[in-house]
Write an enzyme that holds these catalytic residues in place. Structure first.
Site, mmCIF file in Angstrom:
data_model
loop_
_atom_site.group_PDB
_atom_site.id
_atom_site.type_symbol
_atom_site.label_atom_id
_atom_site.label_comp_id
_atom_site.label_asym_id
_atom_site.label_seq_id
_atom_site.Cartn_x
_atom_site.Cartn_y
_atom_site.Cartn_z
ATOM 1 N N HIS A 267 10.783 -11.551 -5.178
ATOM 2 C CA HIS A 267 10.743 -10.379 -4.306
ATOM 3 C C HIS A 267 9.436 -9.620 -4.408
ATOM 4 C CE1 HIS A 267 11.616 -6.164 -3.099
ATOM 5 N NE2 HIS A 267 12.199 -6.785 -2.119
ATOM 6 N N CYS A 268 8.714 -9.755 -5.510
ATOM 7 C CA CYS A 268 7.574 -8.873 -5.762
ATOM 8 C C CYS A 268 6.216 -9.432 -5.343
ATOM 9 C CB CYS A 268 7.535 -8.503 -7.245
ATOM 10 S SG CYS A 268 8.939 -7.498 -7.765
ATOM 11 N N ILE A 269 5.820 -10.545 -5.936
ATOM 12 C CA ILE A 269 4.429 -10.992 -5.795
ATOM 13 C C ILE A 269 4.061 -11.368 -4.353
ATOM 14 C CG2 ILE A 269 2.665 -12.569 -6.670
ATOM 15 C CD1 ILE A 269 4.237 -12.766 -9.232
ATOM 16 N N ILE A 271 5.162 -10.011 -1.711
ATOM 17 C CA ILE A 271 5.390 -8.872 -0.822
ATOM 18 C C ILE A 271 4.581 -7.638 -1.202
ATOM 19 C CG2 ILE A 271 7.163 -7.185 -0.117
ATOM 20 C CD1 ILE A 271 9.171 -9.505 -0.154
ATOM 21 N N ASP A 272 4.577 -7.282 -2.481
ATOM 22 C CA ASP A 272 3.996 -6.018 -2.922
ATOM 23 C C ASP A 272 2.549 -5.793 -2.487
ATOM 24 O OD1 ASP A 272 6.427 -5.838 -4.049
ATOM 25 O OD2 ASP A 272 5.763 -5.726 -6.129
#
Length: 432
Positions: A267-269, A271-272
């Site tokens: 979910h993080c890398i 998208i962030d």
């Protein structure tokens, strides 16, 4: 302060909104610390499983849920927000189809909280977002209640740092960064997290705390892009990038190993970084370095696709009609988390070119629908006969349960994107 005293004496009731990979571990830690916890989610299936003492996340076992039920109230009734003293928001912050931030989950949650919030409550956002979301966007929504942040209620931001499946660093062992809308907001939020984590790291504002999370994941995204680019270059030069990395990481200073793959997942890398590039436009700033990393990490999936097509051609097989088995649809090894998994994108690209694609994943028996992909497939059993049926086996996740020798000996052709098969003796294995 009254709320700090309630927190320190474990009299404060905690409400956690969003019971996924971030929210549920928080529930467990607060319950173990002796707090009464209310868990809010719109997914009735999750709530029903929790009420039965069952977990729906692989690395959280059923006993972890059943043990906390005396202190835990899972519910879909958001009006019960009025019963809690501290509210922690752990909802998704994805990108829309234009690769722009989609904060609808955060803002909709804020609207719901505003209906039921009471004076003296602490509201903390944990969802990853761009700087300014908490003290600008979310604050304005919450203040529709007639209460003022820093005066009538406390507002803070604390970025989640969950790493699903990491046995060394669980929620309580990871230091927690905390930023408040005001000094009193920071003091209350710090007091809350002091109860469950090894160390809290206070910073000067919510914007700094929001930026910390972005820096952490942009750092990883950029370095992964670097090794993905080197992988493609070294492949042309006939050099094994995995061997290069293993040798380079023997240097005891100045180097940290990052590893290539079939694309970015989780979910993080993936998208962030785009949350910051989007916000940067407001300041007439073009984040070239970050966007270049995103471009490389996106294109590496197409590189893997081309390697598959080339390898099939050399075996006198066309991609159209070829039978291909994807090994691993989780975004990383030994978890059941397939958010933004590059395996799903690769599967889609192969099917668009006429390939017949199946998958195996010991942790994901059936593919659920995602925002992007709606594929009705079930995990194929890994047997010698099944492996031999496929024209190509593509390793996209290096689960520990996968036996590299078994896979190599029973497959016609293998494209290994994770260096699962380290032995160089197999002529049917190509790294990609």
């Amino acid at each position: 302060m009254k709320l700090i005293n309630k927190i320190k004496t474990k009299q404060a009731k905690i409400g956690i909104i969003g019971l996924g990979y971030v929210g549920l571990p928080l529930v467990i830690e607060f319950c173990k610390a002796g707090f009464q916890v209310y868990g809010f989610d719109i997914d009735e299936r999750k709530i029903n499983l929790l009420l039965e003492g069952k977990s729906y996340i692989k690395h959280i076992n059923n006993s972890s849920i059943s043990e906390i039920l005396p202190n835990f109230t899972p519910t879909t009734d958001f009006s019960r927000i009025s019963e809690v003293d501290c509210v922690i928001i752990c909802v998704p912050t994805p990108l829309n189809k234009y690769r722009e931030p989609d904060l609808s989950y955060v803002f909709n949650t804020g609207e719901v909280i505003a209906k039921y919030m009471k004076k003296g409550q602490l509201i903390v956002l944990e969802s990853t977002t761009y700087p300014g979301t908490t003290d600008e966007d979310l604050r304005k929504i919450l203040e529709k209640s007639g209460l003022k942040a820093g005066v009538d209620f406390y507002l803070a931001y604390s970025p989640e740092r969950e790493d699903p499946g990491n046995k060394e660093f669980s929620t309580s062992k990871i230091p927690k960064v905390v930023g408040g809308f005001s000094s009193s907001c920071l003091e209350v939020a710090k007091a809350l997290y002091d109860q469950i984590v090894v160390r809290t790291v206070p910073v000067s504002s919510t914007k700094v705390a929001e930026s910390v999370k972005l820096l952490e994941n942009i750092y990883r995204a950029v370095n992964i892009a670097l090794v993905n680019e080197l992988k493609i270059l070294f492949d042309r030069m006939g050099i094994d990038v995995w061997e290069v990395i293993e040798a380079a990481k023997t240097k005891p200073f100045g180097f940290q190993a990052f590893y290539p793959g079939p694309g970015l997942g989780g979910h993080c890398i993936p998208i962030d970084p785009f949350y910051l590039t989007w916000k940067a436009r407001e300041y007439d700033f073009h984040t070239r370095f970050i966007e270049l990393a995103g471009e490389i990490n996106t294109q590496v999936t197409y590189y893997v696709l081309e390697k598959i097509i080339q390898a099939l051609n050399e075996n006198k097989t066309s991609i159209k009609g070829a039978r291909i088995l994807i090994l691993g649809v989780a975004y990383k090894k030994d978890v059941d988390d397939m958010r933004e998994s590059p395996a799903l994108k690769l599967m889609d690209l192969l099917e668009k070119r006429g390939a017949l694609v199946d998958y195996n994943d010991p942790y994901i028996p059936e593919l659920p629908e995602t925002r992007k992909y709606k594929k009705k497939k079930k995990s194929v059993e890994l047997t010698p006969d099944n492996l031999s049926l496929y024209d190509c086996v593509v390793i996209t996740t290096d689960h520990s349960l996968y036996d590299p020798d078994f896979i190599a000996k029973n497959s016609k052709l293998i494209i290994d994107t994770r260096n699962l098969i380290k032995s160089k003796t197999y002529q049917n294995v190509l790294k990609a």
